[in-house]
Write a protein that holds these residues in place. Structure first.
Motif, short mmCIF file in Angstrom:
data_model
loop_
_atom_site.label_atom_id
_atom_site.label_comp_id
_atom_site.label_asym_id
_atom_site.label_seq_id
_atom_site.Cartn_x
_atom_site.Cartn_y
_atom_site.Cartn_z
N ARG A 85 -0.47 1.52 -5.75
CA ARG A 85 -1.03 1.87 -4.33
C ARG A 85 -2.19 2.30 -4.33
O ARG A 85 -3.20 1.77 -3.30
CB ARG A 85 -0.20 3.08 -4.10
N ASP A 86 -3.06 2.93 -5.00
CA ASP A 86 -4.43 3.34 -5.03
C ASP A 86 -5.30 2.23 -4.83
O ASP A 86 -6.26 2.12 -4.27
CB ASP A 86 -4.83 4.50 -5.68
N PRO A 87 -5.11 1.57 -6.05
CA PRO A 87 -6.19 0.10 -6.09
C PRO A 87 -5.97 -0.60 -4.68
O PRO A 87 -6.95 -1.24 -4.35
CB PRO A 87 -5.40 -0.55 -7.20
N LEU A 88 -4.60 -0.93 -4.32
CA LEU A 88 -4.62 -1.58 -2.91
C LEU A 88 -5.28 -0.84 -1.62
O LEU A 88 -5.85 -1.66 -0.64
CB LEU A 88 -3.25 -2.07 -2.70
N TYR B 169 5.26 -5.49 4.08
CA TYR B 169 4.74 -5.09 5.42
C TYR B 169 4.64 -3.45 5.67
O TYR B 169 3.41 -2.85 5.95
CB TYR B 169 5.55 -5.71 6.63
N ALA B 170 5.92 -2.88 5.41
CA ALA B 170 5.85 -1.34 5.34
C ALA B 170 4.66 -0.81 4.47
O ALA B 170 4.26 0.26 4.53
CB ALA B 170 7.15 -1.07 5.10
N PHE B 171 4.67 -1.27 3.17
CA PHE B 171 3.74 -0.58 2.11
C PHE B 171 2.36 -1.00 2.77
O PHE B 171 1.73 0.37 2.60
CB PHE B 171 4.05 -1.48 0.62
N ARG B 172 1.96 -1.66 3.34
CA ARG B 172 0.66 -2.11 3.71
C ARG B 172 0.27 -1.23 4.93
O ARG B 172 -0.65 -0.65 5.22
CB ARG B 172 0.37 -3.47 3.88
#
Length: 244
Positions: free
Chosen positions: A65-68, A204-207
């Motif tokens: 999550r943090d790297p993205l 999609y929801a993650f981004r």
């Protein structure tokens, strides 16, 4: 020489005295480090033998999550730098005509009239004109000389390069460096996305959550309780008090 070495060499060749060059270099290099560290973290997170397939995906995505989010911020910053670079080139000015120099203004008006009288095919290839005539064309709107906007922009670019060679070279080098940094970030984003192992509909929801998170304005940091000057500055900022 590896692809990574080629990219690093490109970033190191940028003018590190310019802030945009330093940011391009830092973002491009960081993309490689983020890819290495995040891929390893995702693999470790998913190594728990007590997790089922869905649990492994969740563990991977939590680790990434943090790297993205950092990659998303890098993309946004590179877009801002690209816009600033184009604006910087566009803002470069030609030496102005001295205010009140009627003779010079009339001479330039006459030059533009000469261009308007040319056949269209000659107006489309004006690079062979004298620098003085090109300057007269560029200092007025393209319609005044009867040329297209694209020809006007080309002449402006060529004349600016002659008038500001070092600045133009630095900005164009940054634009080229930007392309390398954008590619490094894009490849890292692709690698992290593959490592996240999203199920259909998950990405999609993650981004979207990441985009909403990075769109928030940064929260002001609290001053050090032992730093009296910082406390006073923060008090003035909150209450709109100007420093004397």
């Amino acid at each position: 020489m590896s692809t990574r070495d080629i990219f690093i060499r490109k970033f190191d060749s940028l003018n590190q005295e310019r802030i945009p060059s330093r940011r391009i270099s830092a973002i491009g290099k960081a993309a490689f480090d983020i890819r290495d560290a995040a891929a390893a973290a995702a693999s470790t997170a998913a190594g728990n033998p007590h997790l089922n397939e869905a649990g492994q995906r969740n563990a991977k995505q939590a680790a990434l999550r943090d790297p993205l989010a950092e990659i998303a911020r890098s993309k946004a910053e590179l877009r801002r730098i690209a816009e600033q670079a184009r604006a910087e080139l566009k803002a470069l000015a030609l030496p102005p005509i001295e205010k009140g120099d009627v003779i010079a203004e009339m001479r330039e008006a006459e030059m533009r009239a000469i261009v308007r009288a040319m056949p269209q095919e000659k107006r489309d290839t004006l690079s062979k004109l004298s620098p003085g005539m090109v300057a007269a064309i560029v200092r007025a709107a393209p319609e005044v000389s009867g040329i297209s906007r694209s020809v006007h922009e080309q002449l402006h670019s060529e004349l600016i390069e002659t008038a500001h060679p070092e600045k133009v070279a630095a900005v164009r080098a940054e634009i080229e460096g930007l392309q390398f940094a954008e590619l490094a970030v894009k490849e890292t984003d692709k690698a992290l996305t593959e490592a996240a192992d999203f199920a259909p509909g998950e990405e999609y929801a993650f981004r979207a959550q990441i985009d909403a998170e990075i769109a928030k304005p940064p929260q002001p940091t609290k001053p050090d309780p032992n730093d009296l000057d910082a406390i006073i500055s923060e008090h003035r900022r909150r209450h709109g008090i100007r420093a004397e």
